[in-house]
Motif scaffolding. Structure first.
Motif, short mmCIF file in Angstrom:
data_model
loop_
_atom_site.label_atom_id
_atom_site.label_comp_id
_atom_site.label_asym_id
_atom_site.label_seq_id
_atom_site.Cartn_x
_atom_site.Cartn_y
_atom_site.Cartn_z
N ASN A 48 0.83 -1.20 0.00
CA ASN A 48 0.00 0.00 0.00
C ASN A 48 0.87 1.26 0.00
O ASN A 48 1.79 1.37 0.80
CB ASN A 48 -0.91 0.00 1.24
CG ASN A 48 -1.87 1.16 1.24
OD1 ASN A 48 -2.60 1.38 0.28
ND2 ASN A 48 -1.87 1.93 2.32
N ASP A 49 0.57 2.20 -0.90
CA ASP A 49 1.16 3.53 -0.88
C ASP A 49 2.68 3.47 -0.74
O ASP A 49 3.26 4.07 0.14
CB ASP A 49 0.53 4.36 0.26
CG ASP A 49 0.97 5.80 0.26
OD1 ASP A 49 1.40 6.31 -0.80
OD2 ASP A 49 0.93 6.42 1.34
N TYR B 8 6.38 2.30 2.69
CA TYR B 8 5.00 1.97 2.38
C TYR B 8 4.16 2.45 3.55
O TYR B 8 4.70 2.88 4.58
CB TYR B 8 4.81 0.46 2.13
CG TYR B 8 4.93 -0.38 3.38
CD1 TYR B 8 3.79 -0.81 4.05
CD2 TYR B 8 6.17 -0.70 3.91
CE1 TYR B 8 3.90 -1.55 5.22
CE2 TYR B 8 6.28 -1.44 5.07
CZ TYR B 8 5.15 -1.86 5.72
OH TYR B 8 5.25 -2.58 6.89
N ASP C 170 0.54 9.68 5.06
CA ASP C 170 0.83 8.82 3.92
C ASP C 170 2.33 8.81 3.67
O ASP C 170 3.09 9.56 4.29
CB ASP C 170 0.05 9.24 2.67
CG ASP C 170 0.32 10.67 2.24
OD1 ASP C 170 1.47 11.14 2.34
OD2 ASP C 170 -0.63 11.34 1.79
N THR C 171 2.76 7.98 2.75
CA THR C 171 4.19 7.84 2.46
C THR C 171 4.80 9.11 1.91
O THR C 171 5.89 9.52 2.32
CB THR C 171 4.41 6.66 1.49
OG1 THR C 171 3.96 5.46 2.13
CG2 THR C 171 5.88 6.50 1.13
N ASP C 172 4.14 9.77 0.97
CA ASP C 172 4.71 10.98 0.36
C ASP C 172 4.95 12.09 1.37
O ASP C 172 5.86 12.90 1.20
CB ASP C 172 3.83 11.47 -0.79
CG ASP C 172 3.91 10.56 -2.01
OD1 ASP C 172 4.74 9.62 -2.02
OD2 ASP C 172 3.14 10.80 -2.96
#
Length: 193
Positions: A31-32, A64, A118-120
């Protein structure tokens, strides 16, 4: 995709090691996820300076995002990723659940770290804008790029501190490591506190 992102995607595609990691990880259904940091910016520096693909790359940082922040859940993903690779990549791909970073970051680095969404979002907290670049090989074979500070510093071979966080305790070590391998770098030191 802007010109610099297109150029970055071409550099990534020309690096067999990085493409092997991206292709393998894409098949794992995480995921992500993104591959970020050294394996990405160092590939750019190698292309800019005419060094061979893979020069100076010590590992492939794989982030992730899984809302299950238990160590057991992350350990299962670490083992699954390791099993997907043969040596030397098995030992070079370093996996971290970005949803867990806030649980250990302060103890390890001595700085507070708010939980990520989130990852970003993690990229905006990296030590330097040049380091804050992540890529993912999408299902349609495009390479998506995340770079919250843009790509000017990475292509310009400029290392400056992240303007949105205090000077990282590891700044001097990061600069020394990078300039030992890429002496062409321009270093912009942080302002005195």
């Amino acid at each position: 995709m802007n010109d610099q992102e297109t150029r970055l995607a071409a550099i990534v595609r020309a690096d067999p090691g990085l493409m092997h990691v991206l292709t393998t990880v894409r098949g794992l259904g995480l995921n992500d996820w993104r591959v970020f940091s050294g394996a990405v910016y160092q590939s750019v520096w190698n292309a800019v300076t005419g060094r061979p693909a893979g020069y100076g790359i010590r590992d492939y940082d794989l982030g992730y995002f899984d809302p299950d922040t238990s160590w057991d859940a992350e350990d299962a993903v670490i083992k699954r990723v390791a099993a997907a690779f043969e040596p030397p990549f098995r030992d070079m791909v370093e996996v971290r659940n970005q949803a867990r970073v806030h649980l250990w970051f302060e103890n390890r680095f001595g700085e507070s770290y708010e939980a990520l969404a989130d990852t970003d979002e993690a990229l905006a907290r990296f030590v330097a804008p040049a380091f804050a670049v992540g890529v993912r090989l999408e299902d349609d074979d495009t390479i998506s790029v995340a770079a919250p500070f843009g790509l000017e510093d990475v292509f310009g071979m400029v290392l400056r501190p992240n303007p949105d966080r205090p000077r990282a305790k590891g700044w001097d070590k990061a600069v020394a490591s990078a300039t030992a391998r890429w002496p062409e770098l321009t270093i912009i030191e942080p302002e005195p506190a």
